[in-house]
Design an enzyme around this catalytic site. Structure first.
Site, PDB file in Angstrom:
ATOM      1  CG  HIS A   7      -0.323   0.045   2.542  1.00 49.18           C
ATOM      2  ND1 HIS A   7       0.001  -1.110   3.223  1.00 49.18           N
ATOM      3  CD2 HIS A   7       0.075   1.057   3.346  1.00 49.18           C
ATOM      4  CE1 HIS A   7       0.545  -0.790   4.383  1.00 49.18           C
ATOM      5  NE2 HIS A   7       0.618   0.514   4.480  1.00 49.18           N
ATOM      6  CG  HIS A  79       3.883   4.506   5.408  1.00 47.40           C
ATOM      7  ND1 HIS A  79       3.036   5.075   6.332  1.00 47.40           N
ATOM      8  CD2 HIS A  79       3.380   3.272   5.172  1.00 47.40           C
ATOM      9  CE1 HIS A  79       2.075   4.218   6.640  1.00 47.40           C
ATOM     10  NE2 HIS A  79       2.259   3.104   5.939  1.00 47.40           N
ATOM     11  CD  GLU A 130       3.555  -0.507   7.119  1.00 47.19           C
ATOM     12  OE1 GLU A 130       2.942   0.236   6.336  1.00 47.19           O
ATOM     13  OE2 GLU A 130       3.030  -1.089   8.075  1.00 47.19           O
TER      14      GLU A 130
END
Ligand code: CO
Length: 134
Positions: A7, A79, A130
């Protein structure tokens, strides 16, 4: 090491307005709002054919994204999240290579119930990364 893009997370000043805009203007499929109290965020998922967009808004007084929103009042990309096959192995390799893992260096359970870690944006060209266990 990294696989699919899981994502992209975007911090928004008004979650309802952002969700409506993705739904109505972009014609996207948007989930119900979810409160993640432990993470200090309220979010919706925009489900795309090949990945997701997370629209994030601070929840509670100590939200880790409050400062980001103060610095970026119109919102902004926060992020990107890449999948890895084994997060613990990835953490070891990264530490051996001298990469800085945020927090205590150990993977933590993330927004999708899977272990994640974050890499310092200074080492990755200004982007908070991430990594999430596949
Ligand atoms: Co994320």
């Amino acid at each position: 090491m990294i696989g699919c893009l899981n994502h992209v997370a975007i911090v928004v000043p008004d979650l309802r307005e952002a969700a409506l805009k993705y739904q109505q203007t972009l014609g996207a499929e948007v989930s119900e709002q979810q409160e993640l109290v432990d993470h200090g965020v309220i979010l919706v998922f925009v489900q795309l054919a090949n990945t997701k967009i997370e629209l994030l808004h601070p929840l509670g007084a100590n939200s880790p994204i409050s400062l980001f929103l103060e610095r970026n009042p119109a919102g902004g990309i926060h992020h990107v999240c890449y999948e890895v096959d084994n997060i613990y192995e990835a953490a070891n390799v990264l530490q051996e290579m001298g990469a800085k893992i945020l927090g205590d260096g150990e993977p933590k359970i993330g927004a999708h119930g899977k272990p994640v870690l974050f890499l310092h944006p200074k080492e990755f060209f200004g982007t908070l990364i991430e990594l999430e266990q596949k």
